[in-house]
Design an enzyme around this catalytic site. Structure first.
Site, PDB file in Angstrom:
ATOM      1  N   LYS A 189       0.842  -1.207   0.000  1.00 11.48           N
ATOM      2  CA  LYS A 189       0.000   0.000   0.000  1.00 11.48           C
ATOM      3  C   LYS A 189       0.866   1.242   0.000  1.00 11.48           C
ATOM      4  O   LYS A 189       1.863   1.308   0.713  1.00 11.48           O
ATOM      5  CB  LYS A 189      -0.906  -0.012   1.249  1.00 11.48           C
ATOM      6  CG  LYS A 189      -2.075   0.962   1.164  1.00 11.48           C
ATOM      7  CD  LYS A 189      -3.116   0.691   2.224  1.00 11.48           C
ATOM      8  CE  LYS A 189      -2.706   1.252   3.583  1.00 11.48           C
ATOM      9  NZ  LYS A 189      -3.879   1.300   4.501  1.00 11.48           N
TER      10      LYS A 189
ATOM     11  N   ALA B  17      -0.462   8.596   1.615  1.00  9.12           N
ATOM     12  CA  ALA B  17       0.117   9.926   1.560  1.00  9.12           C
ATOM     13  C   ALA B  17       1.301  10.040   2.515  1.00  9.12           C
ATOM     14  O   ALA B  17       2.263  10.759   2.251  1.00  9.12           O
ATOM     15  CB  ALA B  17      -0.944  10.958   1.926  1.00  9.12           C
TER      16      ALA B  17
ATOM     17  N   ASP C 120      -8.123   8.843  12.597  1.00  9.62           N
ATOM     18  CA  ASP C 120      -8.360   8.500  11.188  1.00  9.62           C
ATOM     19  C   ASP C 120      -9.269   7.279  11.108  1.00  9.62           C
ATOM     20  O   ASP C 120      -8.957   6.302  10.428  1.00  9.62           O
ATOM     21  CB  ASP C 120      -7.003   8.219  10.510  1.00  9.62           C
ATOM     22  CG  ASP C 120      -7.111   8.162   8.988  1.00  9.62           C
ATOM     23  OD1 ASP C 120      -6.149   7.683   8.343  1.00  9.62           O
ATOM     24  OD2 ASP C 120      -8.156   8.577   8.447  1.00  9.62           O
TER      25      ASP C 120
END
Lengths: 335, 175, 237
Positions: free
Chosen positions: C23, C26, C145
């Site tokens: 993966k 950012a 998050d």
């Protein structure tokens, strides 16, 4: 052919612009500049706007080579912004609309920035960073709304920069932000300052209070120069902005960034955002000071979009509002 | 019997674990280690649950040695230190190293893959019975470990005691 | 992901060059690697070129440390999160246990909806989520998050569905109801935008959260406030 005139005066800039089907025909503007160390207050700002608005209106029509009869629609900033200046400008817009017998459109100031940014840069569906003295938001379009993905939880980045400028008495001419930018270029030392990103949001009151408290100590002890502080402040707050923009991009799978708002003029911010974009293979769009900074044409442009979809504002609804969230508006002109 | 493992992050090294019970000469071994006559870490096996725990300590020791950030003086003392949940070096040696009257020892060697090392040399020094290194849990003192690492009952709801120990070892530098 | 290869080669630690990239986010890249005989996950926080290097180093280091601290704090309270094996502070890499055969809650819900299962069948999961989050907030850990991609399910033989929280990169410690309310708001937005027609599911989650935490009323109140004002005040001037 649709010609829209737009009135903007939500902060210390008063601008009137005329747009015809995507062409900016005129866009004169005046700025109320206060002495160094002072910010602008609503009453004096409104007074300033009242003093020049008719002159600016005349300029707008003359530069475009148009008469009132040529105008199809009168757009004005409904909000958000400072109460007194907003009222001043709205009053003139309303009056003019009635005098000329034209429909009125109340525009959201933030959307004005976005629509002008899209027009000028041609960006297709960008993640928008809207940064000014009064606003700091990361916005992306989705299902008829400009959705706010991230924002400041306290003050706007421009407000933070402006107030710092006051602390060390940087000139407000042409704008405090511009002068901070020039001084920052001469900064050599990076001073560590508080960095606050919480999820998709940012907070600037911490760094502001820190630097307000420490600035004089650091300067008088010779630990660093004012240029170093300007440099360090920019590096820190801009990093925060780039970070939340990147996060929103990752979330939306976006490959475009558009920076709008007065702080968007800052070349260092554009440079940093550009580096981030490059690393992701994304494209950066930015405008220059004609359109970054509050102006009338951007209101005209947003008004043009709304008007052609049949959205007009009845006189009874043509009030102003200091609080007006970007996602409150139904964006009927995009699919 | 013994367990030799490679370190994927440092492929030039091999870590060998040798486990002994009924050891009669711990005092002598400890003296030899302090004099540098045994090139290995002498660890109290009652504080170790699983060879993986020791491997992690060894991996970290090799890593910090490479970047010049060791907290102790040698690679072997660093391995012992890494087992401890705290940053107190002398306490780490006291609890995880061997004492004179211990009767079991875990010897950990770290050597170059290329070099031939003399396992027999070490084997000959320990006066005790070697048992397979993967039987480490038979010598573990679970209650003592739980107490020292401060493992509370609710933590065992989401993992084993070994998991709790490993996390503390790994997080030591940042908490 | 293609452009990531060219960029990542520049700054990747040597031991990750051959690792399998699973993966690219950012902030960090996630790899699968063999580590001490086990399959492990490595989360690498890579340098950000747009930042001043002093700021970048400090921030990256701080976030790596914060993530590890949050995981440990959660685990100590009995909240499942991956075991941390090793932290390389010179490269800001965290080596974590790989949760084999796990799927994200996001995948689970999507699969359930795709196969035509009723939303009711997911109530059990929603209740579990509520309980786990209540526990986490009672520990004053704000995840920062919360999304259904940051929750893992590990099917067990017993039929039980243990829930693990991952990705604590944006986490911080706070006792404020406002922060907890925003934490839930972030999840609500992510939940409803990713999984359409699951309002009842999220309601179940909140009910379960409220039942599991004494501090819940204040948090839910803040959640309501945050929902109404669409998050924060609009600033003026």
């Amino acid at each position: 052919m649709t010609v829209v005139i737009g009135f903007e005066g939500s902060a210390n800039k008063i601008g009137i612009g005329i747009v015809r089907d995507g062409e900016v025909l005129s866009n004169p503007r005046r700025t109320y500049i206060t002495p160094p160390g002072q910010g602008f207050l609503p009453r004096e700002t409104a007074k300033h706007h009242r003093g020049v608005i008719l002159t600016v209106l005349r300029e707008a029509l003359d530069e475009a080579g148009l008469k009132p009869a040529d105008i199809d629609c009168v757009a004005y900033t409904k909000g958000p912004g400072m109460g007194a200046p907003l009222v001043t400008v709205a009053l003139v817009a309303r009056t003019v609309a009635q005098l000329w017998g034209k429909p009125l459109v109340g525009v959201n100031h933030c959307i004005g920035h976005i629509e002008m940014g899209r027009l000028i840069t041609g960006a297709n569906n960008p993640t928008v960073l809207y940064v000014s003295g009064g606003n700091t938001q990361v916005i992306a379009y989705s299902e008829r709304r400009y959705r706010i993905f991230g924002e400041t939880i306290d003050i706007a980045v421009g407000n933070c920069l402006d107030r710092f400028a006051r602390v060390i008495k940087i000139s407000n001419d042409p704008s405090p932000g511009y002068n901070i930018e020039q001084m920052a270029k001469k900064g050599k030392q990076y001073i560590e300052l508080p960095y606050t990103v919480k999820g998709m949001d940012v907070s600037f009151s911490g760094i502001l209070s820190y630097i307000e408290e420490m600035a004089h100590k650091m300067l008088s002890s010779g630990q660093c120069t004012a240029e170093d502080l300007c440099f360090s402040l920019q590096e820190t707050v801009f990093s925060m902005l780039v970070e939340i923009t990147e996060r929103a991009m990752a979330h939306c799978g976006s490959q475009e960034v558009l920076i709008v708002g007065g702080v968007g003029c800052n070349l260092r911010l554009q440079e940093m955002m550009g580096i981030m974009c490059e690393e992701r293979g994304a494209h950066l769009f930015a405008t220059d000071e004609r359109f970054c900074i509050d102006n009338g044409a951007m209101i005209a442009q947003a008004g043009w979009e709304m008007f052609r979809m049949g959205q007009v504002t009845e006189l009874s609804d043509s009030w102003i509002t200091q609080r007006y969230r970007t996602d409150e508006v139904e964006v009927t002109w995009r699919d | 019997m013994h367990l030799s493992s490679g370190l994927e992050l440092f492929p030039e090294f091999v870590v060998t674990q040798l486990l002994f019970k009924d050891v009669k000469n711990c005092a002598e071994l400890r003296k030899m280690a302090m004099e540098g006559k045994i090139a290995g870490a002498l660890i109290n096996p009652s504080m170790v649950l699983d060879p993986f725990q020791t491997l992690l300590a060894a991996n970290k020791a090799v890593h910090v040695q490479k970047i010049g950030k060791m907290k102790t003086r040698s690679l072997y003392s660093e391995i012992i230190f890494n087992l401890s949940p705290t940053n107190n070096i002398s306490e780490a040696f006291k609890r995880f190293g061997i004492s004179d009257n211990d009767n079991a020892v875990l010897i950990v060697l770290v050597h170059n893959k290329e070099e031939a090392y003399n396992k027999d040399d070490v084997l000959s020094k320990a006066d005790g019975q070697q048992i397979p290194a993967d039987q480490m849990s038979t010598l573990s003192d679970l209650a003592k470990i739980k107490k020292l690492y401060k493992v509370a009952p609710q933590e065992e709801k989401c993992g084993s005691v070994l998991d709790a120990v490993i996390c503390r070892m790994a997080a030591k530098d940042v908490v | 992901m293609a452009e990531a290869d060219g960029v990542s080669a520049r700054s990747v630690p040597p031991y990750l060059r051959e690792a399998e990239l699973i993966k690219q986010g950012a902030e960090a890249r996630v790899y699968r690697i063999r580590f001490l005989g086990k399959s492990a996950i490595v989360k690498e926080r890579f340098p950000k070129r747009y930042r001043h290097h002093v700021l970048d180093e400090k921030l990256t280091r701080r976030r790596t440390a914060q993530e590890v601290r949050s995981i440990l704090r959660c685990r100590k309270a009995g909240i499942a999160a991956p075991v941390v094996y090793f932290v390389d502070l010179s490269t800001n890499c965290i080596f974590l246990e790989e949760i084999a055969d796990s799927i994200t809650v996001r995948e689970h819900i999507a699969a359930a909806q795709a196969s035509g299962q009723s939303v009711e069948s997911l109530h059990h999961l929603a209740e579990k989520m509520g309980r786990v989050l209540a526990k986490m907030h009672d520990e004053d850990v704000i995840h920062g998050d919360l999304t259904t991609s940051n929750m893992l399910l590990k099917p067990e033989r017993s039929g039980d569905l243990p829930l693990l929280l991952i990705d604590f990169g944006l986490s911080f410690v706070s006792a404020l109801a406002e922060d907890k309310g925003v934490d839930l708001y972030v999840l609500e937005k992510a939940f409803l935008s990713t999984h359409p027609n699951t309002e009842t599911l999220f309601q179940k989650l909140l009910q379960s959260y409220t039942a599991a935490s004494k501090k819940a009323p204040a948090v839910i109140k803040k959640l309501d406030e945050v929902r109404l004002r669409g998050r924060k005040r609009s600033m003026v001037g």
